[in-house]
Design an enzyme around this catalytic site. Structure first.
Site, PDB file in Angstrom:
ATOM      1  N   ARG A  37      31.914  32.175  69.721  1.00 23.27           N
ATOM      2  CA  ARG A  37      30.783  33.046  69.365  1.00 23.27           C
ATOM      3  C   ARG A  37      31.237  34.194  68.466  1.00 23.27           C
ATOM      4  NH1 ARG A  37      29.561  34.121  75.594  1.00 23.27           N
ATOM      5  NH2 ARG A  37      30.480  32.053  75.618  1.00 23.27           N
ATOM      6  N   LYS A  47      31.681  25.763  63.821  1.00 21.92           N
ATOM      7  CA  LYS A  47      32.827  26.362  64.537  1.00 21.92           C
ATOM      8  C   LYS A  47      34.091  25.575  64.211  1.00 21.92           C
ATOM      9  CE  LYS A  47      34.735  27.139  69.198  1.00 21.92           C
ATOM     10  NZ  LYS A  47      34.488  27.154  70.650  1.00 21.92           N
ATOM     11  N   ASP A  51      38.760  33.578  75.653  1.00 23.19           N
ATOM     12  CA  ASP A  51      38.410  32.160  75.543  1.00 23.19           C
ATOM     13  C   ASP A  51      36.968  31.970  75.050  1.00 23.19           C
ATOM     14  OD1 ASP A  51      38.791  29.461  75.668  1.00 23.19           O
ATOM     15  OD2 ASP A  51      38.650  29.298  77.845  1.00 23.19           O
ATOM     16  N   ASP A 103      38.057  21.470  68.972  1.00 20.21           N
ATOM     17  CA  ASP A 103      37.200  22.656  68.934  1.00 20.21           C
ATOM     18  C   ASP A 103      36.772  23.040  67.508  1.00 20.21           C
ATOM     19  OD1 ASP A 103      35.835  24.307  70.641  1.00 20.21           O
ATOM     20  OD2 ASP A 103      37.373  25.871  70.688  1.00 20.21           O
ATOM     21  N   LYS A 137      43.605  28.952  79.071  1.00 20.41           N
ATOM     22  CA  LYS A 137      42.908  27.907  79.838  1.00 20.41           C
ATOM     23  C   LYS A 137      43.859  27.273  80.846  1.00 20.41           C
ATOM     24  CE  LYS A 137      39.801  26.322  76.162  1.00 20.41           C
ATOM     25  NZ  LYS A 137      38.513  26.594  76.770  1.00 20.41           N
TER      26      LYS A 137
HETATM   27  N1  BES Z   1      35.855  25.545  73.229  1.00 11.56           N
HETATM   28  C1  BES Z   1      35.393  26.029  74.466  1.00 11.56           C
HETATM   29  C2  BES Z   1      34.193  25.241  75.010  1.00 11.56           C
HETATM   30  C3  BES Z   1      34.472  23.812  75.415  1.00 11.56           C
HETATM   31  C4  BES Z   1      34.809  23.503  76.717  1.00 11.56           C
HETATM   32  C5  BES Z   1      34.364  22.799  74.495  1.00 11.56           C
HETATM   33  C6  BES Z   1      35.050  22.200  77.073  1.00 11.56           C
HETATM   34  C7  BES Z   1      34.605  21.485  74.860  1.00 11.56           C
HETATM   35  C8  BES Z   1      34.958  21.180  76.147  1.00 11.56           C
HETATM   36  C9  BES Z   1      34.961  27.497  74.357  1.00 11.56           C
HETATM   37  O1  BES Z   1      35.643  28.246  73.416  1.00 11.56           O
HETATM   38  C10 BES Z   1      35.224  28.137  75.674  1.00 11.56           C
HETATM   39  O2  BES Z   1      36.356  28.230  76.043  1.00 11.56           O
HETATM   40  N2  BES Z   1      34.151  28.537  76.343  1.00 11.56           N
HETATM   41  C11 BES Z   1      34.239  29.153  77.616  1.00 11.56           C
HETATM   42  C12 BES Z   1      33.420  30.419  77.584  1.00 11.56           C
HETATM   43  C13 BES Z   1      33.659  31.348  78.743  1.00 11.56           C
HETATM   44  C14 BES Z   1      35.048  31.914  78.716  1.00 11.56           C
HETATM   45  C15 BES Z   1      32.644  32.455  78.681  1.00 11.56           C
HETATM   46  C16 BES Z   1      33.715  28.161  78.644  1.00 11.56           C
HETATM   47  O3  BES Z   1      32.806  27.406  78.335  1.00 11.56           O
HETATM   48  O4  BES Z   1      34.256  28.131  79.744  1.00 11.56           O
HETATM   49 ZN    ZN Z   2      36.435  27.157  71.812  1.00 11.88          ZN
HETATM   50 ZN    ZN Z   3      37.462  29.096  74.192  1.00 10.89          ZN
END
Ligand code: BES
Ligand code: ZN
Ligand code: ZN
Length: 489
Positions: free
Chosen positions: A343, A257, A339, A280, A269
């Site tokens: 995936r 990724k 966000d 990321d 966010k």
């Molecule tokens: N990059 C983030 C995941 C992440 C969170 C990595 C904290 C490192 C530290 C990912 O793209 C994301 O935002 N995931 C969301 C998914 C949700 C919106 C379904 C999450 O984990 O809240």
């Molecule tokens: Zn992310």
């Molecule tokens: Zn994200």
């Protein structure tokens, strides 16, 4: 530089000698070393507890400018992992003392019961990684890495394991490369800049590089990746690195990724969560560094690295919640949350890798979910796989390298949570819970029949406080793990 030698304490002059000392048992065999430890133990302030230290500036038996005794704690807790950490701490201490080199006395296998090769590998790794300083963005450079770190072993071991220093250096250079990419701020690593930096590092290798720019990505119908990239002025890339030695029998695809900054897009966010989102792209960094290292070490496998590189930003052009996109594989996805972008780009990259290279196994590495951090904390990565043996092998490599992984489930019935009324799938689970699992289940839809594993490194990719052999910033997690796994295939 790392070295492995044997010394004659009577005749050889050393600059600095560092000795690991256990609090409850002797772990050295060499009489000169044990005599020196006995001197230390005469002093009340030194017991060999973890973190205990004492410096001698003269010694009747050892010709050294200084001898540093450093505690490793209880003998029952002595593992290759604790020795890796001890070596990192030892080197950091020498850096603080402004030294240029050091010698480290390696405990004897006869005393510790540990395998010499594993101990040496771990101690060389800890030392090499603990010696890394990333001060590119400091005008005033306060610390300097040691020039030479020498491990002292008996003559037979020095001969038998003479290949280890170079091998470990190569692997650690990979980790360090990944660390620095992760620590680099997003204003200096747009997808194009990150791609250029990776290509720059592949110059000294035999890797074949292919870059797809936005025009090509449109032609080839990378609909999910392009939807994530749509909001940013910094255009996306898909980078492919291929290591293809003659005679290689297996093809392995590694997907990383590469979100160079994750603002969350339109589903922006919150302030606290934006913090650290330059990391990321840690999956892409680990995969690129793994390919570069595998090529330098001539790993006898056909390995392809596929890196989708995008920036996830809100703007008038950004994808909206509710938008439906057609993925490279043909399946449609309703974007429930912008966000959950990782995936989407991984789905396209995985489908493309499988169609193009027909690998025997695909492993993706991604900072995918906050939920994985909730489940396993910041030191253990989550592993998901359609293939138990594959997951087991990754968990084993995690134990060996200290890059710990935990096998989490892929329950078929949870797929229910990814249903969309209009599209084939939603990128957002309808439940608040089990987010690391539903993210992995989403990816599983794009693995077809290929053996696939997903490693969620959201918690392990970046640290805020320095640890035994890593400064605050990118950890390079995943490079040693993947290389060990590949080596055993
Ligand atoms: N990059 C983030 C995941 C992440 C969170 C990595 C904290 C490192 C530290 C990912 O793209 C994301 O935002 N995931 C969301 C998914 C949700 C919106 C379904 C999450 O984990 O809240
Ligand atoms: Zn992310
Ligand atoms: Zn994200």
């Amino acid at each position: 530089m790392l070295k492995l030698i044997s010394v004659n304490f009577k005749n050889d002059r050393l600059n600095t000698l560092v000795i690991p000392v256990c609090e409850d048992r002797q772990i050295h065999e060499n009489k000169t070393v044990t005599a020196q430890i006995a001197e230390g133990e005469k002093l009340r302030e030194f017991t060999g507890k973890k973190g205990d230290e004492i410096i001698f500036y003269s010694s009747p038996k050892i010709k050294a400018d200084r001898i540093l005794l450093l505690g490793v704690g209880k003998c029952k807790d002595l593992t290759t992992g604790s020795l890796r950490e001890w070596s990192g701490t030892a080197v950091k201490k020498c850096i603080k003392l402004k030294l240029e080199n050091c010698h480290i006395a390696v405990p004897s296998a006869g005393k510790t019961g540990l395998h010499t090769d594993l101990v040496l590998e771990a101690m060389l790794e800890g030392a090499c990684l603990g010696n890394h300083i990333f001060d590119k963005y400091k005008y005033e450079k306060k610390e300097t890495s040691l020039e030479l770190i020498t491990l002292i072993v008996p003559p037979a071991a020095a001969k038998k394991f003479s290949h280890l220093p170079l091998q470990v250096s190569a692997v650690c250079s990979g980790t360090i490369l990944a660390r620095e990419w992760v620590s680099t701020p997003s204003n200096e690593k747009t997808p194009a800049q990150f791609a250029a930096s990776i290509m720059d590092q592949t110059k000294a290798t035999d890797l074949k590089i292919t870059v797809l720019d936005e025009k090509k990505l449109k032609q080839k119908k990378f609909g999910a990746l392009l939807a994530v990239a749509a909001g940013s002025q910094n255009r996306p890339r898909l980078l492919m690195l291929e290591h293809k030695p003659k005679g290689a029998k297996k093809t392995i695809a590694l997907i990383g990724k590469g979100v160079t900054f994750d603002s969350g897009g339109i589903n922006l966010k919150l302030t606290g969560s934006l913090d650290g989102m330059k990391m990321d792209m840690a999956g892409a960094a680990a995969v690129a560094a793994t390919l570069i290292t595998a090529s330098k070490l001539n790993v006898n496998l056909h390995i392809v690295g596929v890196l989708p590189l995008v920036e996830n930003m809100p703007s008038g052009n950004a994808a909206r919640p509710g938008d439906i996109v057609r993925t490279f594989a043909g399946k449609t996805v309703e974007i429930g949350n912008t966000d959950a972008e990782g995936r989407l780009i991984l789905a396209d990259a995985m489908a493309y890798a499988i169609q193009t290279f027909k690998p025997q196994a695909v492993v993706d590495m991604a900072t995918l979910t906050g939920a994985c951090i909730v489940a396993l904390g910041e030191k253990i990565a989550g592993v998901f796989s359609s293939d138990d043996a594959l997951a087991r092998a990754i968990v084993e490599s995690g134990k060996k390298t200290g890059e710990r992984c935990w096998h989490l489930p892929l329950p078929e019935d949870y797929k229910e949570l990814l249903k969309s009324d209009l599209a084939d799938l939603s990128n957002m689970s309808s439940s608040r819970w089990g987010g690391a699992i539903t993210a992995a289940l989403f990816l599983s839809e794009f693995a077809k029949d290929t053996a696939w594993a997903h490693i969620d490194i959201a918690g392990t990719a970046l640290i805020k406080k320095p640890d035994a052999f890593c400064a605050a910033g990118g950890t390079g997690f995943g490079v040693r793990l993947l290389l060990d796994w590949l080596k055993n295939l």
